[in-house]
Design a protein around this motif. Structure first.
Motif, PDB file in Angstrom:
ATOM      1  N   ALA A 308     -59.135   7.930   2.317  1.00  0.00           N
ATOM      2  CA  ALA A 308     -57.761   8.159   1.623  1.00  0.00           C
ATOM      3  C   ALA A 308     -57.040   7.070   2.272  1.00  0.00           C
ATOM      4  O   ALA A 308     -57.017   6.620   3.476  1.00  0.00           O
ATOM      5  CB  ALA A 308     -57.567   9.575   2.417  1.00  0.00           C
ATOM      6  N   VAL A 309     -55.940   6.770   1.214  1.00  0.00           N
ATOM      7  CA  VAL A 309     -54.854   5.728   1.639  1.00  0.00           C
ATOM      8  C   VAL A 309     -53.682   6.662   1.408  1.00  0.00           C
ATOM      9  O   VAL A 309     -53.199   7.171   0.533  1.00  0.00           O
ATOM     10  CB  VAL A 309     -55.009   4.716   0.759  1.00  0.00           C
ATOM     11  N   LYS A 310     -52.798   6.300   2.922  1.00  0.00           N
ATOM     12  CA  LYS A 310     -51.363   6.844   2.694  1.00  0.00           C
ATOM     13  C   LYS A 310     -50.602   5.579   2.850  1.00  0.00           C
ATOM     14  O   LYS A 310     -50.281   4.962   3.749  1.00  0.00           O
ATOM     15  CB  LYS A 310     -51.143   7.747   4.039  1.00  0.00           C
ATOM     16  N   ASP A 311     -49.448   5.889   1.890  1.00  0.00           N
ATOM     17  CA  ASP A 311     -48.367   4.808   2.045  1.00  0.00           C
ATOM     18  C   ASP A 311     -47.074   5.554   2.209  1.00  0.00           C
ATOM     19  O   ASP A 311     -46.813   6.409   1.532  1.00  0.00           O
ATOM     20  CB  ASP A 311     -48.248   4.224   0.660  1.00  0.00           C
ATOM     21  N   SER A 312     -46.374   5.076   3.204  1.00  0.00           N
ATOM     22  CA  SER A 312     -45.210   5.705   3.667  1.00  0.00           C
ATOM     23  C   SER A 312     -44.319   4.815   4.352  1.00  0.00           C
ATOM     24  O   SER A 312     -44.502   3.838   4.861  1.00  0.00           O
ATOM     25  CB  SER A 312     -45.464   7.036   4.399  1.00  0.00           C
ATOM     26  N   TRP A 313     -43.017   5.539   4.699  1.00  0.00           N
ATOM     27  CA  TRP A 313     -41.795   4.746   5.393  1.00  0.00           C
ATOM     28  C   TRP A 313     -41.405   5.526   6.484  1.00  0.00           C
ATOM     29  O   TRP A 313     -40.713   6.400   6.405  1.00  0.00           O
ATOM     30  CB  TRP A 313     -40.735   4.575   4.360  1.00  0.00           C
TER      31      TRP A 313
END
Length: 704
Positions: A308-313
């Protein structure tokens, strides 16, 4: 004394008004979340666009524009040859702004290898993966896409909105539309890190910037008087588009879009590895313009292993989720026995790697657009009006109460006008599973919830609180319930603060919603003249996390019914009404507080809602609530001291685990189905059985 926890805030974009798909309500929800935008001098945002022409180059461009009759230089001064103030034109709005296209094209032509072109297309609807039917008046589009039969939102670099007038109505209409366009670019495209927009009302041009830290707009410049400013702006936009990656216009060179049949997938480069997505798991974090903008995907590594890949700021002052989980496990190693540590690792999602995104070897973060003395906050006025255009909801969101909330405040407390710097980060997880909310076997659903509770137990024993438990972050992975989303977790005695927690209200403890202690002892009035003791600030503790588990436990049986009951005469409308009272999806609703704190109200609601099949399984809902009441009263008995003893922790976790285990044993082979789906099947379409089928099957008609 420890400082108070950051006040959580509910999002309008996580509620029914946004999810109806109504375009106007969607716009209002986005505006309600923003509440304000930042107004700065024109030069401040110009710096964010990039390099404008030098003074000699600017003079040379003016000369060339004059030579090709874009500009006229005579006794009256320098002016646009064919473009006059739109308010004075008798032409339609489209025709009044038509000369603008030639002006922009000629300025862009002064930039070698510019990568964008201007298109005016007020009657064309760009392609959209979210079924967005809004239509910008124009846009700078990637030059290699301008000849496509239809432009996709993915290819729009800078959207435009025009108005002949500059009255309040015109200004407001342009603002609503440009904000929605920027919102749609940022939510729809995983490649976009930020986006610019332009509005022109008569002679007044404003430049907009949307990123995960803020929405900003410039003070207007006069298109006809500040010709140097106009040339500099479009030259800078052209120059920013000259690189093949166009990252200076907000695209992310570390992500590649690929088409897989009818759908798009993405290749994320993280460190030395590339991960190719196979499906979306959760994208609802991008619905909020300001915030973490979280996207989660199932993906495959180069060897075909599923992750699972999570992209966030995240906020610059905060640790990444991978770092937080690393620190949690370090605390577990110190405070847990070896067998407990092994169990903790089993019930926590496993992190494979995490890394901040780098663009041209520089950490990707949101810029400071203006000094504090050089900026103004502008409040957004709301006036909700229904429309007939519909957009699609995000993936992975937690279903709401179905109540429209555009007219109601969902703010919890006051948010300071601080503008955080946000850092772009990615995390790769070993574990890929199904969120608890999507598990339809009741026994598996409860087993998943029990596993997540076990993870909370080890988290609490190690001295941490999760602070964001929901049915979206309890994950069913190969027969084991695991806990994820540790971005808001922190040590119980930590004095660090973090950004405002946003999200669904459904699983928030009532004290957290209230930001105050509710189960205090009843004291006699103090003698006259006696000074009241200093009250400590409110802080979350392990009881609040356990209460969130109770809300999830209850939500399952109010939002679902069993497949057997779905085909009977059970009163589903009454169940839906009770669900809305218990889970109103808005702040400060007394029905939600009473649902938890008044056992008689709770028992009555359960008796009304639960089907015969499920009643025995969930008969402990009131008992679980009562145990929490007792725990709160014990902790708050010596207020202003709040005593959170190890004995209380063990006792509360033991009781919670017993309630869940008992329900799990009684669940048998019951299968669940969504209550809203049952209601759709039960409710007849307006008209009798001979009514003709809808003209627009599966899609709402568009009206201009």
């Amino acid at each position: 004394m420890l400082s108070p926890d950051t006040v959580p805030v509910a999002r309008h974009t996580s509620q029914a008004d946004y999810r109806t798909g109504d375009l106007k309500l969607g716009r209002i929800a986005v505006l309600a979340d923003l509440r304000r935008y930042l107004q700065v001098p024109f030069d401040c945002l110009m710096k964010c666009v990039g390099a404008g022409p030098s003074q000699p180059d600017l003079q040379q461009i003016r000369n060339k524009l004059t030579k090709c009759k874009i500009l006229t230089d005579n006794k009256s001064g320098l002016r646009w040859t064919d473009f006059t103030p739109p308010a004075t034109s008798e032409e339609s709005e489209e025709n009044a702004f038509k000369p603008l296209g030639r002006i922009i094209a000629k300025i862009l032509a002064e930039v070698t290898d510019h990568g964008v072109s201007f298109l005016a297309n007020p009657n064309g609807t760009p392609l959209s993966e979210r079924n967005n039917t809004s239509r910008p008046d124009g846009y700078l589009v990637l030059s290699n896409k301008k000849t496509e039969p239809k432009i996709h939102w993915f290819d729009i670099a800078v959207p435009f909105e025009f108005k002949k007038g500059r009255d309040i109505k015109s200004l407001r209409d342009d603002e609503e539309k440009i904000i929605w366009s920027l919102h749609n670019i940022m939510r729809e495209d995983p490649l976009r890190r930020f986006a610019f927009g332009i509005t022109i009302e008569d002679t007044q041009l404003r430049l907009w910037l949307s990123n995960r830290a803020l929405l900003a707009v410039t003070e207007p410049i006069n298109f006809f008087e500040n010709i140097n400013g106009v040339i500099s702006l479009f030259y800078a936009l052209g120059f920013a588009s000259a690189s093949s990656a166009v990252n200076e216009l907000g695209w992310d060179p570390t992500v590649e879009r690929i088409r897989d049949g009818e759908v798009f997938q993405y290749k994320f480069t993280i460190g030395d590895e590339v991960f190719t997505t196979t499906r979306e798991l959760a994208t609802y974090g991008t619905d909020s313009m300001v915030g973490r903008g979280t996207r989660v995907y199932e993906a495959m590594d180069a060897e075909g292993k599923k992750v699972a890949v999570k992209d966030s700021w995240r906020e610059a002052g905060r640790q990444s989720e991978g770092e937080i989980l690393k620190n949690i496990l370090a605390s577990c190693e110190k405070k847990l026995q070896p067998d407990e540590l092994a169990n903790a690792k089993r019930y926590f999602v496993g992190v494979r790697l995490w890394q901040d995104v780098a663009i041209d070897d520089t950490r990707d973060e949101t810029p400071m657009v203006a000094e504090e003395h050089n900026r103004t906050w502008v409040s957004i006025d709301l006036n909700p009006t229904l429309s007939t255009n519909w957009h699609l909801s995000s993936k992975g969101d937690v279903p709401d109460s179905g109540q429209l909330s555009a007219l109601f405040s969902t703010q919890l407390g006051i948010i300071a006008h601080k503008i955080p710097c946000r850092v772009h980060t990615r995390t790769v997880f070993h574990d890929v599973g199904v969120a608890l909310k999507d598990v339809t076997s009741l026994a598996d659903n409860l087993t998943c919830l029990s596993g997540a509770l076990m993870a909370l137990y080890y988290l609490h024993k190690a001295g941490w609180v999760h602070r964001d438990f929901s049915v979206g972050n309890a994950i069913w992975v190969e027969g084991v319930g695991k806990l994820g989303d540790f971005e808001y977790a922190k040590e119980i005695d930590s004095d660090t603060s973090n950004d405002v927690r946003t999200g669904t209200m459904h699983f928030m403890a009532v004290e957290v919603e209230k930001q105050g202690y509710h189960f205090l002892p009843i004291l006699n009035p103090r003698p006259r003249g006696t000074r009241l003791p200093t009250r400590p600030p409110f802080r979350m503790n392990f009881l609040h996390d356990i209460e969130s588990v109770w809300w999830a436990f209850t939500w399952i049986f109010f939002y679902y019914t069993d497949t057997t009951t779905a085909n009977t005469g059970h009163c589903f409308d009454t169940q839906w009404q009770q669900f809305q009272l218990a889970f109103p999806g808005m702040v400060g609703h007394i029905s939600r507080r009473d649902f938890f704190t008044c056992i008689e109200t709770l028992e009555s609601s359960c008796n009304t809602v639960l089907s015969e099949t499920c009643f025995d399984v969930f008969s402990d809902i009131p008992h679980f609530a009562k145990a929490l009441h007792d725990g709160y009263r014990m902790a708050e008995a010596e207020y202003p001291s709040v005593v959170l003893s190890d004995t209380l922790r063990e006792n509360m976790h033991g009781k919670a685990a017993k309630f869940l285990h008992g329900a799990q044993e009684r669940a048998g082979v019951i299968e669940l189905c969504l209550l809203p789906n049952v209601l759709k099947q039960k409710r007849p379409r307006p008209g009798d059985e001979t009514s003709p089928p809808p003209k627009y099957k599966g899609k709402k008609p568009r009206h201009d």
